[in-house]
Design a protein around this motif. Structure first.
Motif, PDB file in Angstrom:
ATOM      1  N   THR A   6       0.665  -1.235  -0.378  1.00 52.67           N
ATOM      2  CA  THR A   6      -0.181   0.449  -0.236  1.00 52.67           C
ATOM      3  C   THR A   6       0.457   1.358   0.065  1.00 52.67           C
ATOM      4  O   THR A   6       0.757   2.393  -1.164  1.00 52.67           O
ATOM      5  N   ILE A   7       1.671   1.369   1.194  1.00 53.97           N
ATOM      6  CA  ILE A   7       2.573   2.599   1.315  1.00 53.97           C
ATOM      7  C   ILE A   7       3.709   2.861  -0.575  1.00 53.97           C
ATOM      8  O   ILE A   7       3.360   3.949  -0.801  1.00 53.97           O
ATOM      9  N   ILE A   8       4.023   1.344  -1.099  1.00 55.28           N
ATOM     10  CA  ILE A   8       5.113   1.829  -1.908  1.00 55.28           C
ATOM     11  C   ILE A   8       3.879   2.628  -3.089  1.00 55.28           C
ATOM     12  O   ILE A   8       4.172   3.202  -3.886  1.00 55.28           O
ATOM     13  N   SER A   9       3.146   2.005  -3.515  1.00 54.14           N
ATOM     14  CA  SER A   9       1.741   1.823  -4.421  1.00 54.14           C
ATOM     15  C   SER A   9       1.493   3.228  -4.234  1.00 54.14           C
ATOM     16  O   SER A   9       1.267   4.157  -4.968  1.00 54.14           O
ATOM     17  N   TYR A 321     -16.944   5.894   4.686  1.00 55.06           N
ATOM     18  CA  TYR A 321     -16.233   5.618   4.226  1.00 55.06           C
ATOM     19  C   TYR A 321     -14.360   5.120   3.938  1.00 55.06           C
ATOM     20  O   TYR A 321     -14.001   4.175   2.644  1.00 55.06           O
ATOM     21  N   GLY A 322     -13.375   5.638   4.866  1.00 54.09           N
ATOM     22  CA  GLY A 322     -12.649   5.078   5.062  1.00 54.09           C
ATOM     23  C   GLY A 322     -12.672   3.681   5.090  1.00 54.09           C
ATOM     24  O   GLY A 322     -11.170   3.317   4.770  1.00 54.09           O
ATOM     25  N   THR A 323     -13.476   3.590   6.157  1.00 51.79           N
ATOM     26  CA  THR A 323     -13.285   1.796   6.229  1.00 51.79           C
ATOM     27  C   THR A 323     -14.008   1.347   5.233  1.00 51.79           C
ATOM     28  O   THR A 323     -12.983  -0.190   5.090  1.00 51.79           O
ATOM     29  N   LEU A 324     -14.759   1.776   4.697  1.00 49.35           N
ATOM     30  CA  LEU A 324     -14.652   0.548   3.089  1.00 49.35           C
ATOM     31  C   LEU A 324     -13.448   0.442   2.178  1.00 49.35           C
ATOM     32  O   LEU A 324     -13.214  -0.897   1.744  1.00 49.35           O
ATOM     33  N   VAL A 325     -13.590   1.614   1.770  1.00 48.40           N
ATOM     34  CA  VAL A 325     -11.905   1.829   1.394  1.00 48.40           C
ATOM     35  C   VAL A 325     -10.752   0.526   1.939  1.00 48.40           C
ATOM     36  O   VAL A 325     -10.195  -0.113   0.508  1.00 48.40           O
ATOM     37  N   LYS A 326     -10.326   0.726   3.217  1.00 46.64           N
ATOM     38  CA  LYS A 326      -9.172  -0.574   3.723  1.00 46.64           C
ATOM     39  C   LYS A 326      -9.834  -1.597   3.302  1.00 46.64           C
ATOM     40  O   LYS A 326      -9.059  -2.410   3.042  1.00 46.64           O
ATOM     41  N   ASN A 327     -11.560  -1.785   3.139  1.00 45.16           N
ATOM     42  CA  ASN A 327     -11.715  -3.387   3.405  1.00 45.16           C
ATOM     43  C   ASN A 327     -11.703  -4.305   1.999  1.00 45.16           C
ATOM     44  O   ASN A 327     -11.435  -5.041   2.312  1.00 45.16           O
ATOM     45  N   VAL A 328     -12.426  -3.246   1.101  1.00 48.11           N
ATOM     46  CA  VAL A 328     -12.626  -4.538   0.193  1.00 48.11           C
ATOM     47  C   VAL A 328     -11.839  -3.971  -0.999  1.00 48.11           C
ATOM     48  O   VAL A 328     -11.178  -4.341  -2.231  1.00 48.11           O
ATOM     49  N   LEU A 329     -10.849  -2.663  -1.340  1.00 51.09           N
ATOM     50  CA  LEU A 329      -9.659  -2.150  -2.376  1.00 51.09           C
ATOM     51  C   LEU A 329      -8.961  -3.378  -2.024  1.00 51.09           C
ATOM     52  O   LEU A 329      -7.671  -3.513  -0.927  1.00 51.09           O
ATOM     53  N   PRO A 330      -8.420  -3.676  -3.656  1.00 49.05           N
ATOM     54  CA  PRO A 330      -7.036  -4.908  -3.002  1.00 49.05           C
ATOM     55  C   PRO A 330      -5.600  -3.577  -2.780  1.00 49.05           C
ATOM     56  O   PRO A 330      -6.078  -2.427  -2.718  1.00 49.05           O
ATOM     57  N   PRO A 332      -1.756  -2.841  -3.508  1.00 47.22           N
ATOM     58  CA  PRO A 332      -2.199  -2.072  -4.594  1.00 47.22           C
ATOM     59  C   PRO A 332      -2.810  -0.899  -4.790  1.00 47.22           C
ATOM     60  O   PRO A 332      -2.108   0.084  -4.840  1.00 47.22           O
ATOM     61  N   LEU A 333      -4.676  -0.939  -5.403  1.00 50.90           N
ATOM     62  CA  LEU A 333      -5.703  -0.147  -5.387  1.00 50.90           C
ATOM     63  C   LEU A 333      -5.401   0.945  -3.705  1.00 50.90           C
ATOM     64  O   LEU A 333      -5.899   1.624  -4.276  1.00 50.90           O
ATOM     65  N   THR A 334      -5.498  -0.050  -2.525  1.00 48.42           N
ATOM     66  CA  THR A 334      -5.514   1.177  -1.725  1.00 48.42           C
ATOM     67  C   THR A 334      -4.484   2.181  -1.889  1.00 48.42           C
ATOM     68  O   THR A 334      -5.151   3.692  -1.241  1.00 48.42           O
ATOM     69  N   GLY A 335      -3.208   1.678  -1.514  1.00 52.52           N
ATOM     70  CA  GLY A 335      -2.464   3.069  -2.409  1.00 52.52           C
ATOM     71  C   GLY A 335      -2.582   3.633  -3.293  1.00 52.52           C
ATOM     72  O   GLY A 335      -2.042   5.222  -2.925  1.00 52.52           O
ATOM     73  N   PHE A 336      -3.086   3.023  -4.231  1.00 49.54           N
ATOM     74  CA  PHE A 336      -3.113   3.621  -5.194  1.00 49.54           C
ATOM     75  C   PHE A 336      -4.513   5.425  -5.530  1.00 49.54           C
ATOM     76  O   PHE A 336      -4.444   6.883  -4.910  1.00 49.54           O
TER      77      PHE A 336
END
Length: 421
Positions: A6-9, A321-330, A332-336
């Motif tokens: 996540t951090i790298i992306s 919203y932040g909880t949803l993003v953290k839980n459903v996105l892969p 690499p996409l979370t970092g993006f």
């Protein structure tokens, strides 16, 4: 979730946007007031549309409106839909008048129409609103959203949520201040356009992966059907008398607020003043309207999804919203998406700071405090004042944590203002 991925992306996408923006704008004029505040009046319609959209779609919209949908249901989408009406009026009626007057600020136009005293009053109202309302909300909502997405508490070792909030507000505030005070309007517009494309892609992906999560492995369409079947009443697009946006307010308060926001709000329409021509400005505004029609997909539906997935957990509206993003996105996409969110935060922060500098420098400094100031002095005064406003906003932002929601804070301020009148 793999935090390293996540951090790298996140760092890669943020770095690419920064590098591309620098390469495109490194030869721009940042020394003159026209170049610094209005991008040398050279903006084309893609940059205008990209900047308008991303300045609007910061975290107070992503977190706030999805939080409102999480709490109240689908009818809050009316804010997005009726924005289109205001944008059409801006393109066809307001913008031709503004550009024909050759103005740089909305209060300046009021001086042309009325008098100097009116300009000074409106200048002061805008400056106060940006410092006390807009900038703190951008910083607070950005800190909340990013701390959830990137799990900042685990990364930094800060134990308290309050400490994490202060840390994120300070980091975003410092980065945004450097970006805004050393760049110009065209720099903001270019980075907005790059991040805006990423934000749209990321927003659609969140809705897609969220629906897949609701569908429990049966696909996004199954998730959509499940979402409607489990809570059909929440999908009512017409608000009742006790709802957050009653239907009766659509043709009064909602329309008036959208007209102010899209047609007279300095922070938003300043990039249209920098258009290379009336036609480019109009095309940019109308393109923004077309993109706003897609708004409910990424500004309302994720909140509805979050309610079905986490409504029983008792999480706050602004955490949904932040909880949803953290839980459903892969990962690499979370970092993006976190990188795009940083761009959105910086966009709104930079735009508001740039507008604040413009209002102060051209409204008070050049017009009242130092009428003989040269271009260099005018730009310098704006940067100094912008730094003061940025620090003030960083102090106020963490204090919003006691509110039930961002929109609740706005309503509380509205009530205070009404009492003053």
């Amino acid at each position: 979730m793999n935090n390293n991925t996540t951090i790298i992306s996140f760092l890669v996408f943020t770095g690419l946007v920064g590098l591309a923006t620098w390469l495109i704008t490194r030869k721009d004029d940042h020394a003159s007031s026209d170049g610094y505040f209005l991008g040398g009046r050279s903006l084309t319609f893609p940059l205008i549309a990209g900047s308008l959209l991303l300045t609007n779609l910061s975290t107070e919209q992503l977190v706030g409106l999805n939080g409102a949908a999480f709490q109240h249901g689908f009818h809050v989408m009316v804010w997005e839909v009726f924005a289109v009406v205001a944008l059409v009026l801006m393109a066809l009626f307001f913008l031709p008048k503004f550009l024909r007057s050759g103005i740089a600020t909305v209060p300046q136009y009021l001086e042309v129409r009325f008098d100097h005293k009116t300009r000074m009053i409106v200048d002061m109202i805008f400056l106060t609103a940006y410092a006390v309302i807009l900038l703190p909300i951008v910083l607070y909502s950005g800190a909340k959203g990013l701390s959830n997405m990137l799990d900042v508490q685990a990364l930094t070792g800060i134990n308290s949520e309050t400490g994490v909030l202060w840390f994120m507000v300070i980091v975003i505030g410092i980065l945004g201040s450097i970006y805004a005070l050393f760049g110009g309007l065209r720099t903001v517009a270019v980075s907005d356009t790059l991040n805006g494309a990423g934000l749209l892609i990321g927003g659609f992906l969140i809705a897609y992966f969220g629906l897949k999560a609701v569908g429990d492995g049966n696909g996004a369409i199954a998730g959509w059907n499940s979402l409607i079947e489990n809570a059909p009443a929440r999908f009512n697009s017409i608000g009742g008398k006790k709802d957050d946006v009653p239907f009766s307010t659509i043709f009064s308060g909602v329309v008036l607020l959208n007209l102010f926001y899209w047609c007279t709000n300095q922070q938003i329409i300043q990039r249209t003043f920098g258009a290379s021509s009336l036609a480019e400005g109009q095309k940019g505004v109308l393109l923004t309207g077309a993109l706003k029609l897609l708004g409910p997909i990424y500004l309302v539906i994720p909140g509805m999804i979050a309610f079905q997935l986490y409504g029983h957990l008792g999480i706050g509206n602004d955490d949904a919203y932040g909880t949803l993003v953290k839980n459903v996105l892969p990962a690499p996409l979370t970092g993006f998406f976190a990188a795009v969110m940083v761009g959105a935060i910086l966009s709104s922060f930079n735009s508001a700071l740039n507008s604040t500098c413009t209002l102060f420098s051209l409204g008070f400094y050049k017009n009242v405090l130092n009428k003989d100031a040269d271009e260099k002095q005018v730009v310098k005064s704006g940067k100094i004042f912008g730094l003061i406003i940025a620090i003030t906003s960083m102090i106020i932002a963490p204090m919003l944590a006691g509110q039930d929601s961002i929109f609740g804070y706005l309503d509380a301020l509205r009530q205070i203002i009404l009492k003053c009148y």
